[in-house]
Design a protein around this motif. Structure first.
Motif, PDB file in Angstrom:
ATOM      1  N   TYR A  10      28.363 -45.097 -45.352  1.00 32.06           N
ATOM      2  CA  TYR A  10      27.081 -45.761 -45.091  1.00 32.06           C
ATOM      3  C   TYR A  10      25.884 -44.844 -44.893  1.00 32.06           C
ATOM      4  N   SER A  11      26.094 -43.597 -44.507  1.00 33.25           N
ATOM      5  CA  SER A  11      24.964 -42.793 -44.018  1.00 33.25           C
ATOM      6  C   SER A  11      24.262 -42.051 -45.153  1.00 33.25           C
ATOM      7  N   SER A  12      23.207 -42.687 -45.636  1.00 32.15           N
ATOM      8  CA  SER A  12      22.497 -42.156 -46.801  1.00 32.15           C
ATOM      9  C   SER A  12      21.808 -40.819 -46.484  1.00 32.15           C
ATOM     10  N   TRP A  13      21.225 -40.704 -45.297  1.00 24.69           N
ATOM     11  CA  TRP A  13      20.560 -39.440 -44.962  1.00 24.69           C
ATOM     12  C   TRP A  13      21.592 -38.337 -44.794  1.00 24.69           C
ATOM     13  N   SER A  14      22.749 -38.688 -44.257  1.00 23.77           N
ATOM     14  CA  SER A  14      23.821 -37.692 -44.139  1.00 23.77           C
ATOM     15  C   SER A  14      24.220 -37.159 -45.505  1.00 23.77           C
ATOM     16  N   ALA A  43      26.576 -38.809 -28.698  1.00 22.00           N
ATOM     17  CA  ALA A  43      26.048 -37.680 -29.488  1.00 22.00           C
ATOM     18  C   ALA A  43      24.529 -37.756 -29.583  1.00 22.00           C
ATOM     19  N   LYS A  44      23.987 -38.983 -29.693  1.00 21.98           N
ATOM     20  CA  LYS A  44      22.530 -39.158 -29.769  1.00 21.98           C
ATOM     21  C   LYS A  44      21.833 -38.605 -28.519  1.00 21.98           C
ATOM     22  N   ALA A  45      22.543 -38.689 -27.406  1.00 27.58           N
ATOM     23  CA  ALA A  45      21.957 -38.229 -26.140  1.00 27.58           C
ATOM     24  C   ALA A  45      22.241 -36.751 -25.883  1.00 27.58           C
ATOM     25  N   SER A  52      17.370 -34.802 -32.557  1.00 30.64           N
ATOM     26  CA  SER A  52      16.433 -35.898 -32.850  1.00 30.64           C
ATOM     27  C   SER A  52      17.083 -37.262 -32.616  1.00 30.64           C
ATOM     28  N   GLY A  53      18.352 -37.256 -32.224  1.00 27.79           N
ATOM     29  CA  GLY A  53      19.067 -38.523 -32.053  1.00 27.79           C
ATOM     30  C   GLY A  53      19.479 -39.141 -33.380  1.00 27.79           C
ATOM     31  N   LYS A  54      19.351 -38.373 -34.473  1.00 25.64           N
ATOM     32  CA  LYS A  54      19.725 -38.892 -35.788  1.00 25.64           C
ATOM     33  C   LYS A  54      20.534 -37.851 -36.550  1.00 25.64           C
ATOM     34  N   VAL A  55      21.272 -38.311 -37.529  1.00 29.89           N
ATOM     35  CA  VAL A  55      21.972 -37.424 -38.453  1.00 29.89           C
ATOM     36  C   VAL A  55      21.265 -37.488 -39.809  1.00 29.89           C
ATOM     37  N   PRO A  56      21.316 -36.427 -40.598  1.00 28.13           N
ATOM     38  CA  PRO A  56      22.091 -35.200 -40.431  1.00 28.13           C
ATOM     39  C   PRO A  56      21.353 -34.173 -39.576  1.00 28.13           C
ATOM     40  N   VAL A  57      22.167 -33.265 -38.996  1.00 25.83           N
ATOM     41  CA  VAL A  57      21.645 -32.070 -38.331  1.00 25.83           C
ATOM     42  C   VAL A  57      22.448 -30.872 -38.836  1.00 25.83           C
ATOM     43  N   MET A 102      10.314 -39.854 -51.650  1.00 25.85           N
ATOM     44  CA  MET A 102      11.587 -40.470 -51.245  1.00 25.85           C
ATOM     45  C   MET A 102      11.781 -40.369 -49.737  1.00 25.85           C
ATOM     46  N   HIS A 103      11.469 -39.203 -49.188  1.00 25.72           N
ATOM     47  CA  HIS A 103      11.685 -38.987 -47.759  1.00 25.72           C
ATOM     48  C   HIS A 103      10.853 -39.955 -46.923  1.00 25.72           C
ATOM     49  N   ALA A 104       9.628 -40.234 -47.411  1.00 30.30           N
ATOM     50  CA  ALA A 104       8.694 -41.041 -46.621  1.00 30.30           C
ATOM     51  C   ALA A 104       8.702 -42.512 -47.001  1.00 30.30           C
TER      52      ALA A 104
END
Ligand SMILES: N[C@@H](CCC(=O)N[C@@H](CS)C(=O)NCC(=O)O)C(=O)O
Length: 217
Positions: A10-14, A43-45, A52-57, A102-104
């Motif tokens: 599911y994780s498109s940004w990942s 993990a978000k905390a 940033s509380g989001k993936v990917p990192v 795409m990013h924005a």
């Protein structure tokens, strides 16, 4: 290096961050944290995992880099710009512009057609807003492919690179939601899905047994 990502299904940004790490050819460990679980909430905390509380990192030693485009740029600095961006100035200008767009953007497509590598929805009903996003993406792809694609490969600017990485999750969505495309775009979708990195990601997604009801509609 280590890369913190969400579910491969599911994780498109990942997927963007992971493709960037693969494209760098640098070694990295993968830390997959399934979304919508207590582990993801924890993990978000945890700023030592997800600042940033989001993936990917991407963690490169003690340096954390989040935001998929920033990860691409970090890795391009580490390994050489040409691995990610076209050499030609005009091509690189267009590649950077469409990657940033795409990013924005393309919020309607992203909202109404979430990434799900394991499903297809034949004849999915698209809203006019989603169709507008699709039309814009198809036009951008044609501009890139007709202008520069002949340079040596089937990807947006010849060889696989940053622009392809940014659009790869859209490619999966076009297949999942049975989106009608121009012939040029259809050939491009097939090329991206056949790329070994994408095949590896799909195999990883297939092996996951986490399912999110909000996406499996
Ligand atoms: N603009 C960010 C987007 C990152 C993002 O939204 N990631 C999603 C996963 S696909 C996330 O972490 N969602 C969890 C949440 O927001 O709680 C990027 O380019 O990396």
């Amino acid at each position: 290096m280590k890369l913190v990502i969400g579910n491969k299904r599911y994780s498109s940004w990942s997927l963007r961050g992971w493709l960037a790490a693969k494209q760098s050819r640098l070694a990295f460990d993968e830390i997959v944290i399934p979304m919508d679980t207590p582990a993801f909430t924890a993990a978000k905390a945890d700023a030592s995992l997800m600042p940033s509380g989001k993936v990917p990192v991407l963690w490169d030693g003690d340096t954390a880099v989040w935001e998929s485009l920033a990860i691409i740029e970090w890795l391009a600095d580490r390994t050489g710009r040409d691995r990610f961006w076209p050499k030609d100035d005009a091509a690189r200008g267009l590649a950077r512009a469409i990657a940033a767009e795409m990013h924005a953007g393309f919020v309607d497509l992203r909202r109404h057609c979430p990434m799900n590598t394991g499903r297809t929805y034949p004849s999915f009903a698209l809203t006019p807003e989603v169709e507008r996003d699709i039309g814009r993406i198809d036009a951008l792809w044609r501009e890139a492919l007709h202008g520069f694609g002949g340079e040596g490969g089937p990807f947006l600017f010849g060889a696989f690179g940053a622009a392809d990485i940014m659009y790869a999750p859209v490619v999966t969505r076009f297949r999942t939601y049975d989106v009608p495309l121009s012939e040029t775009a259809e050939v491009y979708v097939n090329a991206v899905l056949a790329h070994p990195f994408m095949q590896e990601w799909y195999a990883g997604a297939e092996a996951e047994d986490w399912r999110l009801d909000r996406i499996e509609f």
